[in-house]
Design a protein around this motif. Structure first.
Motif, PDB file in Angstrom:
ATOM      1  N   LEU A 106       0.854  -1.182   0.000  1.00 32.23           N
ATOM      2  CA  LEU A 106       0.000   0.000   0.000  1.00 32.23           C
ATOM      3  C   LEU A 106       0.889   1.230   0.000  1.00 32.23           C
ATOM      4  N   TYR A 107       0.808   1.987  -1.045  1.00 28.65           N
ATOM      5  CA  TYR A 107       1.599   3.206  -1.173  1.00 28.65           C
ATOM      6  C   TYR A 107       3.077   2.967  -0.898  1.00 28.65           C
ATOM      7  N   GLY A 108       3.591   1.890  -1.465  1.00 26.42           N
ATOM      8  CA  GLY A 108       5.016   1.595  -1.390  1.00 26.42           C
ATOM      9  C   GLY A 108       5.476   0.905  -0.116  1.00 26.42           C
ATOM     10  N   LYS A 109       4.582   0.665   0.829  1.00 27.18           N
ATOM     11  CA  LYS A 109       4.966  -0.018   2.063  1.00 27.18           C
ATOM     12  C   LYS A 109       4.369  -1.423   2.049  1.00 27.18           C
ATOM     13  N   GLU A 110       5.187  -2.410   2.393  1.00 18.45           N
ATOM     14  CA  GLU A 110       4.780  -3.807   2.365  1.00 18.45           C
ATOM     15  C   GLU A 110       4.230  -4.231   3.731  1.00 18.45           C
ATOM     16  N   TYR A 111       3.104  -4.923   3.709  1.00 19.02           N
ATOM     17  CA  TYR A 111       2.465  -5.417   4.926  1.00 19.02           C
ATOM     18  C   TYR A 111       2.188  -6.913   4.793  1.00 19.02           C
ATOM     19  N   PRO A 112       2.250  -7.658   5.907  1.00 18.40           N
ATOM     20  CA  PRO A 112       1.889  -9.075   5.856  1.00 18.40           C
ATOM     21  C   PRO A 112       0.384  -9.208   5.627  1.00 18.40           C
ATOM     22  N   ASN A 113      -0.016 -10.289   4.989  1.00 23.53           N
ATOM     23  CA  ASN A 113      -1.427 -10.525   4.710  1.00 23.53           C
ATOM     24  C   ASN A 113      -1.698 -12.020   4.746  1.00 23.53           C
ATOM     25  N   MET A 149     -18.250  -7.268  -3.177  1.00 22.94           N
ATOM     26  CA  MET A 149     -16.904  -6.678  -3.196  1.00 22.94           C
ATOM     27  C   MET A 149     -16.628  -5.823  -1.959  1.00 22.94           C
ATOM     28  N   GLU A 150     -17.641  -5.171  -1.437  1.00 25.02           N
ATOM     29  CA  GLU A 150     -17.451  -4.347  -0.235  1.00 25.02           C
ATOM     30  C   GLU A 150     -17.083  -5.226   0.959  1.00 25.02           C
ATOM     31  N   LEU A 151     -17.768  -6.344   1.119  1.00 28.15           N
ATOM     32  CA  LEU A 151     -17.456  -7.274   2.206  1.00 28.15           C
ATOM     33  C   LEU A 151     -16.087  -7.918   2.000  1.00 28.15           C
ATOM     34  N   LEU A 152     -15.766  -8.255   0.753  1.00 24.11           N
ATOM     35  CA  LEU A 152     -14.461  -8.856   0.462  1.00 24.11           C
ATOM     36  C   LEU A 152     -13.335  -7.878   0.791  1.00 24.11           C
ATOM     37  N   THR A 153     -13.521  -6.622   0.438  1.00 27.03           N
ATOM     38  CA  THR A 153     -12.521  -5.611   0.743  1.00 27.03           C
ATOM     39  C   THR A 153     -12.360  -5.441   2.251  1.00 27.03           C
ATOM     40  N   MET A 154     -13.467  -5.435   2.978  1.00 30.47           N
ATOM     41  CA  MET A 154     -13.393  -5.325   4.436  1.00 30.47           C
ATOM     42  C   MET A 154     -12.668  -6.525   5.024  1.00 30.47           C
ATOM     43  N   PHE A 155     -12.907  -7.723   4.478  1.00 30.40           N
ATOM     44  CA  PHE A 155     -12.227  -8.910   4.985  1.00 30.40           C
ATOM     45  C   PHE A 155     -10.727  -8.832   4.712  1.00 30.40           C
ATOM     46  N   MET A 156     -10.368  -8.355   3.526  1.00 30.65           N
ATOM     47  CA  MET A 156      -8.938  -8.191   3.221  1.00 30.65           C
ATOM     48  C   MET A 156      -8.289  -7.204   4.189  1.00 30.65           C
ATOM     49  N   PHE A 157      -8.983  -6.113   4.486  1.00 37.10           N
ATOM     50  CA  PHE A 157      -8.487  -5.134   5.453  1.00 37.10           C
ATOM     51  C   PHE A 157      -8.276  -5.800   6.815  1.00 37.10           C
ATOM     52  N   CYS A 158      -9.261  -6.599   7.251  1.00 37.08           N
ATOM     53  CA  CYS A 158      -9.154  -7.295   8.536  1.00 37.08           C
ATOM     54  C   CYS A 158      -7.978  -8.280   8.537  1.00 37.08           C
ATOM     55  N   CYS A 159      -7.737  -8.934   7.403  1.00 35.47           N
ATOM     56  CA  CYS A 159      -6.611  -9.871   7.298  1.00 35.47           C
ATOM     57  C   CYS A 159      -5.272  -9.153   7.441  1.00 35.47           C
ATOM     58  N   VAL A 160      -5.124  -8.025   6.762  1.00 30.79           N
ATOM     59  CA  VAL A 160      -3.877  -7.257   6.851  1.00 30.79           C
ATOM     60  C   VAL A 160      -3.691  -6.739   8.274  1.00 30.79           C
ATOM     61  N   ARG A 161      -4.740  -6.167   8.842  1.00 33.21           N
ATOM     62  CA  ARG A 161      -4.656  -5.612  10.197  1.00 33.21           C
ATOM     63  C   ARG A 161      -4.293  -6.694  11.213  1.00 33.21           C
ATOM     64  N   SER A 162      -4.908  -7.858  11.105  1.00 34.76           N
ATOM     65  CA  SER A 162      -4.638  -8.947  12.030  1.00 34.76           C
ATOM     66  C   SER A 162      -3.222  -9.493  11.869  1.00 34.76           C
ATOM     67  N   ALA A 163      -2.779  -9.661  10.617  1.00 29.30           N
ATOM     68  CA  ALA A 163      -1.422 -10.157  10.369  1.00 29.30           C
ATOM     69  C   ALA A 163      -0.387  -9.166  10.892  1.00 29.30           C
ATOM     70  N   CYS A 164      -0.657  -7.887  10.730  1.00 28.96           N
ATOM     71  CA  CYS A 164       0.263  -6.858  11.259  1.00 28.96           C
ATOM     72  C   CYS A 164       0.326  -6.932  12.782  1.00 28.96           C
ATOM     73  N   ARG A 165      -0.819  -7.104  13.417  1.00 28.46           N
ATOM     74  CA  ARG A 165      -0.831  -7.254  14.881  1.00 28.46           C
ATOM     75  C   ARG A 165       0.015  -8.439  15.301  1.00 28.46           C
ATOM     76  N   ALA A 166      -0.186  -9.577  14.625  1.00 30.18           N
ATOM     77  CA  ALA A 166       0.518 -10.807  14.973  1.00 30.18           C
ATOM     78  C   ALA A 166       2.024 -10.688  14.752  1.00 30.18           C
ATOM     79  N   ASP A 167       2.411  -9.968  13.697  1.00 26.90           N
ATOM     80  CA  ASP A 167       3.832  -9.832  13.340  1.00 26.90           C
ATOM     81  C   ASP A 167       4.474  -8.575  13.929  1.00 26.90           C
ATOM     82  N   GLU A 168       3.693  -7.841  14.717  1.00 30.25           N
ATOM     83  CA  GLU A 168       4.163  -6.599  15.339  1.00 30.25           C
ATOM     84  C   GLU A 168       4.663  -5.587  14.309  1.00 30.25           C
TER      85      GLU A 168
END
Length: 72
Positions: free
Chosen positions: A8-15, A40-59
């Motif tokens: 996202l905007y040049g920064k890599e995040y776990p997913n 698509m709206e629900l799918l996008t929200m789920f993808m957001f939740c996946c990235v947010r959760s993976a970031c939490r887990a990986d600090e």
């Protein structure tokens, strides 16, 4: 195990799909993941939740406020 990433905007995040992401999705939408279907709206929200959760887990810092300009 291969690691999925999103850029996202040049920064890599776990997913990845986690239980935390599924719980977050339920809290955010009131729906279970198996109800996404072709919405698509629900799918996008789920993808957001996946990235947010993976970031939490990986600090990894993930500041969704930085992306509020993307909301319609």
């Amino acid at each position: 195990m291969s690691m999925n990433k999103v850029i996202l905007y040049g920064k890599e995040y776990p997913n990845r799909v986690t239980m935390g992401a599924m719980i977050d999705f339920k809290r955010e939408t009131g729906k279970d993941v198996n109800e996404i279907g072709a919405d698509m709206e629900l799918l996008t929200m789920f993808m957001f939740c996946c990235v947010r959760s993976a970031c939490r887990a990986d600090e990894v810092t993930f500041d969704p406020v930085s992306y509020t300009h993307l909301r319609a």
